[in-house]
Design a protein around this motif. Structure first.
Motif, mmCIF file in Angstrom:
data_model
loop_
_atom_site.group_PDB
_atom_site.id
_atom_site.type_symbol
_atom_site.label_atom_id
_atom_site.label_comp_id
_atom_site.label_asym_id
_atom_site.label_seq_id
_atom_site.Cartn_x
_atom_site.Cartn_y
_atom_site.Cartn_z
ATOM 1 N N ALA A 154 0.824 -1.208 0.000
ATOM 2 C CA ALA A 154 0.000 0.000 0.000
ATOM 3 C C ALA A 154 0.860 1.261 0.000
ATOM 4 C CB ALA A 154 -0.935 0.007 1.210
ATOM 5 N N GLY A 155 2.127 1.132 0.385
ATOM 6 C CA GLY A 155 3.010 2.292 0.432
ATOM 7 C C GLY A 155 2.788 3.152 1.657
ATOM 8 N N LYS A 156 2.301 2.545 2.747
ATOM 9 C CA LYS A 156 1.952 3.375 3.903
ATOM 10 C C LYS A 156 2.764 3.088 5.160
ATOM 11 C CE LYS A 156 -2.014 0.601 5.583
ATOM 12 N NZ LYS A 156 -1.711 0.589 7.029
ATOM 13 N N ASP A 157 3.011 1.826 5.477
ATOM 14 C CA ASP A 157 3.632 1.485 6.757
ATOM 15 C C ASP A 157 5.132 1.230 6.624
ATOM 16 O OD1 ASP A 157 1.105 1.563 8.124
ATOM 17 O OD2 ASP A 157 0.642 -0.352 7.194
ATOM 18 N N ARG A 158 5.513 0.185 5.903
ATOM 19 C CA ARG A 158 6.942 -0.082 5.713
ATOM 20 C C ARG A 158 7.595 1.029 4.902
ATOM 21 N NH1 ARG A 158 5.599 -5.901 3.386
ATOM 22 N NH2 ARG A 158 3.709 -4.688 2.908
ATOM 23 N N ALA A 159 6.960 1.424 3.803
ATOM 24 C CA ALA A 159 7.494 2.535 3.012
ATOM 25 C C ALA A 159 7.385 3.847 3.782
ATOM 26 C CB ALA A 159 6.764 2.638 1.675
ATOM 27 N N GLY A 160 6.313 4.012 4.542
ATOM 28 C CA GLY A 160 6.140 5.226 5.332
ATOM 29 C C GLY A 160 7.193 5.367 6.414
ATOM 30 N N THR A 161 7.494 4.260 7.084
ATOM 31 C CA THR A 161 8.539 4.293 8.115
ATOM 32 C C THR A 161 9.896 4.546 7.483
ATOM 33 O OG1 THR A 161 7.294 2.799 9.560
ATOM 34 C CG2 THR A 161 9.676 2.944 9.925
ATOM 35 N N GLY A 162 10.184 3.863 6.372
ATOM 36 C CA GLY A 162 11.442 4.096 5.676
ATOM 37 C C GLY A 162 11.588 5.539 5.240
ATOM 38 N N THR A 163 10.500 6.114 4.741
ATOM 39 C CA THR A 163 10.523 7.515 4.312
ATOM 40 C C THR A 163 10.764 8.445 5.492
ATOM 41 O OG1 THR A 163 9.003 7.020 2.492
ATOM 42 C CG2 THR A 163 9.184 9.327 3.170
ATOM 43 N N ALA A 164 10.108 8.179 6.607
ATOM 44 C CA ALA A 164 10.303 9.007 7.800
ATOM 45 C C ALA A 164 11.756 8.964 8.258
ATOM 46 C CB ALA A 164 9.377 8.535 8.920
#
Length: 264
Positions: A154-164
């Motif tokens: 979804a691009g929200k949790d794993r990608a979101g944490t990585g982005t943060a």
């Protein structure tokens, strides 16, 4: 983009020292399985896409493999070893999420929030996940030309944490990191609303639908869990990345030199 949602270039975000992230270098996304030929052209022609980093599990990758894009390297770097309800999105996992909700995750939407906060905390305490995020930063540090795109499903949790973590390391203020993170709900609104609607129609229970919304959307509390752990457990992002992720002493200077533009 025609075939994917929740894809965006981080270029232009301003750091605390007045510099900006270079455009067409850092891209976050959801899964790329449905990329159209036009999407591929945009990514390669307009954004000089060079590397795709896939955060999904093996099962997710096999179910919806990334398309081959000529001239673009693909790196599978799973953040989780196996499915995790509410984060991984294999069809079986989605069914498990609904079953979990139906079987009593808890009363009220706060039950979903508490569950996701626990999952986010695990992303920075699980040895495997920390190692994989460290690998991701090594990829960013080694990249010489072109854009790096990272994604989960979804691009929200794993990608979101990585982005943060990336934005934090680059010195982007947290209010901007949170604002970028919360854009997920805008880009995935149609998909989230449909999932909630289907569950409510199936069960007749609006409360269950709101619990599911907490799992399939993002909330500020989730990313604040990450910030809280970085500050309270490790004393800041630099110490966390050096001591827990094993990055070199000068990694932040190297990362900023590679991906920031402008004068301090």
């Amino acid at each position: 983009m025609e075939g994917v949602r929740n894809t965006r270039d981080l270029g232009g975000y301003r750091t605390g020292d007045g510099r900006r992230i270079k455009p067409c270098h850092l891209i976050r996304s959801g899964q790329l399985h449905d990329l159209t030929e036009r999407d591929k052209e945009i990514l390669t022609r307009d954004y000089s896409l060079a590397v795709i980093v896939d955060f999904r599990t093996h099962a997710e990758k096999e179910e919806n493999p990334d398309p081959d894009i000529h001239g673009v390297a693909y790196i599978h770097n799973p953040i989780l070893e196996e499915k995790t309800l509410g984060i991984t999105r294999e069809k079986e996992a989605d069914n498990d999420v609904v079953s979990m909700v139906l079987n009593g995750l808890g009363d009220g939407k706060e039950a979903g929030v508490d569950y996701m906060k626990k999952i986010y905390g695990n992303l920075l305490t699980n040895t495997f996940s920390i190692k994989q995020y460290s690998n991701f930063f090594q990829i960013l540090l080694k990249q010489e030309t072109g854009a790096v795109l990272w994604h989960c499903t979804a691009g929200k949790d794993r990608a979101g944490t990585g982005t943060a973590l990336v934005l934090e390391a680059l010195g982007v203020p947290r209010e901007q990191i949170i604002a970028d993170y919360l854009k997920v709900n805008e880009f995935l609104a149609e998909e989230i609303n449909q999932s909630v609607r289907e569950l409510v129609e199936k069960t007749g229970n609006v409360q269950l639908g709101e619990q599911l919304r907490m799992l399939f959307s993002v909330q500020e509390e989730y990313i604040q869990t990450i910030f809280g752990m970085i500050d309270q457990e490790y004393g800041g992002i630099e110490r966390f990345m050096k001591e827990e992720m094993g990055l070199a002493e000068d990694f932040r200077d190297a990362l900023r030199g590679k991906y920031l533009t402008g004068k301090i």
